[in-house]
Design a protein around this motif. Structure first.
Motif, mmCIF file in Angstrom:
data_model
loop_
_atom_site.group_PDB
_atom_site.id
_atom_site.type_symbol
_atom_site.label_atom_id
_atom_site.label_comp_id
_atom_site.label_asym_id
_atom_site.label_seq_id
_atom_site.Cartn_x
_atom_site.Cartn_y
_atom_site.Cartn_z
ATOM 1 N N SER A 284 27.341 4.492 -29.281
ATOM 2 C CA SER A 284 27.072 5.044 -27.966
ATOM 3 C C SER A 284 28.272 4.790 -27.031
ATOM 4 N N PHE A 285 28.867 3.585 -27.207
ATOM 5 C CA PHE A 285 30.041 3.257 -26.399
ATOM 6 C C PHE A 285 31.198 4.215 -26.727
ATOM 7 N N VAL A 286 31.438 4.371 -28.059
ATOM 8 C CA VAL A 286 32.515 5.257 -28.505
ATOM 9 C C VAL A 286 32.271 6.659 -27.963
ATOM 10 N N ASN A 287 31.014 7.077 -28.020
ATOM 11 C CA ASN A 287 30.639 8.409 -27.572
ATOM 12 C C ASN A 287 30.957 8.591 -26.088
ATOM 13 N N SER A 288 30.530 7.613 -25.280
ATOM 14 C CA SER A 288 30.741 7.810 -23.844
ATOM 15 C C SER A 288 32.234 7.709 -23.480
ATOM 16 N N VAL A 289 32.948 6.785 -24.172
ATOM 17 C CA VAL A 289 34.379 6.672 -23.864
ATOM 18 C C VAL A 289 35.092 7.973 -24.230
ATOM 19 N N SER A 290 34.774 8.514 -25.432
ATOM 20 C CA SER A 290 35.422 9.752 -25.870
ATOM 21 C C SER A 290 35.111 10.883 -24.899
ATOM 22 N N HIS A 291 33.862 10.881 -24.466
ATOM 23 C CA HIS A 291 33.445 11.911 -23.529
ATOM 24 C C HIS A 291 34.264 11.836 -22.236
ATOM 25 N N GLU A 292 34.443 10.596 -21.792
ATOM 26 C CA GLU A 292 35.215 10.380 -20.564
ATOM 27 C C GLU A 292 36.660 10.847 -20.745
ATOM 28 N N PHE A 293 37.184 10.717 -21.994
ATOM 29 C CA PHE A 293 38.562 11.137 -22.273
ATOM 30 C C PHE A 293 38.711 12.656 -22.209
ATOM 31 N N ARG A 294 37.645 13.298 -22.623
ATOM 32 C CA ARG A 294 37.754 14.728 -22.904
ATOM 33 C C ARG A 294 38.090 15.563 -21.653
ATOM 34 N N THR A 295 37.359 15.277 -20.556
ATOM 35 C CA THR A 295 37.562 16.097 -19.347
ATOM 36 C C THR A 295 39.009 15.979 -18.823
ATOM 37 N N PRO A 296 39.501 14.735 -18.584
ATOM 38 C CA PRO A 296 40.899 14.680 -18.098
ATOM 39 C C PRO A 296 41.879 15.291 -19.095
ATOM 40 N N LEU A 297 41.574 15.108 -20.405
ATOM 41 C CA LEU A 297 42.482 15.618 -21.434
ATOM 42 C C LEU A 297 42.546 17.157 -21.396
ATOM 43 N N THR A 298 41.369 17.756 -21.222
ATOM 44 C CA THR A 298 41.324 19.225 -21.137
ATOM 45 C C THR A 298 42.126 19.682 -19.916
ATOM 46 N N ASN A 299 41.940 18.989 -18.797
ATOM 47 C CA ASN A 299 42.671 19.349 -17.567
ATOM 48 C C ASN A 299 44.173 19.207 -17.767
ATOM 49 N N ILE A 300 44.572 18.110 -18.444
ATOM 50 C CA ILE A 300 46.012 17.870 -18.677
ATOM 51 C C ILE A 300 46.583 19.015 -19.520
#
Ligand code: ADP
Length: 501
Positions: A284-300
């Protein structure tokens, strides 16, 4: 399968079953079946015995009286009358008469009861009686020793004596007849399941009452009575019933073992539950951290692409391209981790099915690797045939294809030649191959396991998580298809098959 179904409670169930088996076996081992006598008070037996003794004694007394009367008669009788009274007495076979004539004794013998030859005779010297035995007193005496027949002797005041030689067997036979009829109703109370036997000294049973099966075991009681007529034993077998008991020590020991198994099982179950909970928390931790990465990464990535379009500076353009490639690599990794976390939680669900032009779609996938491939001198050919448009879960498909292309970039080696062939019909078949080092046959199936990286040489020379292929196959299967490594003597060949609607 990436998702490892929690073996919830399995340990505890196994422990309970094991403990049950131990207890069952324990009961089996501790069980004892004893044959216990149900008749403890044998007062009735003693009563029967006393009755038998009384009857025998009575017969004996009567016999003795008859003998004494016969002896008195013989001592008084004239020569002619001799033997008359004695003839009436049971078992009396021979009379020896010591008449007094002056100083000397005259011995006269005469047999009784039939023409049988004389019993061992005093006259012929087969039997020797001492003076004392014959004349010691007037009172009647019994001479009953081993090796001599039973004798009864009586003397009178005038110095005469009479000796009766008796046959015990005959007397006993008659007594037995008497007893049989007397004891026909005896015993009145042999408990059910017990056995009572009256027998003679030869062991021959003359009266038996009760359950004959008892004779398979030795008698519980033997009462004996000895009389002039011989030995009169009574044997008694008590009734028995099966009594089941359990040995406490065995039962206790086995219960302890069962308890230990249960406690162990409970402990292991708790540990497992804790470990599973921890694993779930990690996922669940990995999931939420990855999720948090995704939005800024898409924007970048989007911003970088826009900046690249706007840029007129070749140097800046190259740098932006590098940022874009690395950003995409990071994005693929985040996507794989996210999919893994979802698959672990059983939440890998198909997204929206969209229609795409297959050739365009694959070209755009390859485009992402244009610079990366070029840098390593890798060439990749695209060959698309069949239907132009396909309806498919595009996000899943692109994740799979990008993973396979990324692996070519990582493992096929500099100057490799790769090929992507796609045929769309009822099934979409995409073959991604290269002529690089390939994958050893023994890893054919293992390579799809999560975190499997194909040996130390791979781990040390390239970066990766070992999730790409595992996730790709999981995604393919969730679309009803499959991803397989095909046998090849030249490089790696992956075949992706997805049924189309
Ligand atoms: P990762 O790339 O993170 O190691 P993957 O699941 O994508 O994880 O790949 C698993 C392993 O399969 C790789 O570590 C590599 O050893 C092997 N592999 C995958 N694709 C290729 C290929 N095209 N050529 C050679 N080996 C490959």
């Amino acid at each position: 399968m990436i998702q490892q179904k929690a073996a919830s409670r399995r340990v505890l169930i196994v422990a309970v079953v094991l403990a049950g088996i131990v207890i069952t076996v324990g009961f089996g081992l501790a069980r004892r079946v004893d044959l216990v006598s149900t008749d403890q008070g044998e007062q009735w037996l003693e009563d029967e015995h006393r009755y038998l003794i009384a009857q025998i004694d009575l017969l004996e007394i009567q016999w003795e009286q008859a003998l004494e009367e016969a002896a008195d008669f013989e001592l008084e009788a004239s020569k002619r009358e001799r033997g008359e009274a004695a003839r009436e007495v049971l078992g009396l076979r021979q009379v020896s008469y010591f008449g007094k004539r002056g100083e000397a004794h005259e011995l006269v013998e005469f047999p009784l009861q039939g023409p049988a030859p004389l019993e061992p005779s005093l006259l012929s010297g087969e039997l020797v009686l001492t003076n004392e035995e014959v004349f010691s007193s007037h009172n009647p005496i019994w001479i009953d020793d081993a090796g001599r027949p039973l004798m009864y002797r009586k003397a009178d005041a005038h110095g005469s004596a009479v000796v009766f030689i008796l046959n015990k067997k005959i007397a006993r036979g008659v007594v037995l007849g008497e007893l049989k009829s007397l004891m026909r109703t005896v015993p009145r109370v042999v408990p059910a399941g017990g056995l009572l036997e009256f027998s003679g000294d030869s062991g021959k049973v003359w009266l038996s009452r009760g359950d004959a099966d008892c004779k398979s075991r030795p008698a519980d009681e033997t009462l004996r009575h000895y009389s002039r007529f011989g030995e009169w034993p009574i044997r008694y077998w008590r009734p028995r019933k099966e009594v089941v008991s359990y040995e406490a020590s065995v039962l206790g020991g086995m219960s302890l073992v069962a308890l230990l198994i249960l406690v162990g099982g409970y402990w292991a179950d708790r540990e497992q539950a804790r470990a599973l909970k921890l694993a779930a928390q990690r996922v669940s931790f990995v999931n939420s951290v990855s999720h948090e990465f995704r939005t800024p990464l898409t924007n970048i990535l989007l911003t970088t692409e826009l900046a690249q379009e706007d840029s007129r500076e070749p140097k800046a353009e190259r740098r932006l391209a590098l940022i874009l490639d690395e950003g995409r690599r990071l994005s693929r990794m985040v996507d794989n981790v996210l999919s893994y976390a979802r698959a672990e939680r059983g939440k890998l669900q198909l997204g929206q099915v969209r229609e795409v032009k297959l050739a365009e779609f694959l070209e755009s996938c390859l485009q992402q690797f244009e610079i990366l491939f070029a840098r390593k001198g890798i060439t990749c050919e695209l060959d698309v045939s069949g239907d132009e448009r396909v309806e498919i879960e595009v996000d899943f498909l692109s994740q799979i294809v990008l993973n396979l292309l990324s692996n070519i970039e990582k493992y096929a080696g500099d100057g490799a030649v790769a090929k992507v062939e796609a045929v769309a019909g009822k099934t979409l078949r995409i073959t991604v191959s290269d002529n690089g080092v390939g994958i050893p046959a023994e890893l054919k199936f293992r390579i799809f396991d999560a975190f499997e990286r194909g040996g130390d040489s791979v781990t040390s020379t390239s970066s990766g998580t070992g999730l790409g292929l595992a996730i790709s196959r999981e995604l393919a299967r969730s679309m009803g298809g499959d991803l397989q490594l095909k046998n090849s003597t030249n490089g790696a060949v992956f075949l992706l098959e997805i049924p189309l609607f």
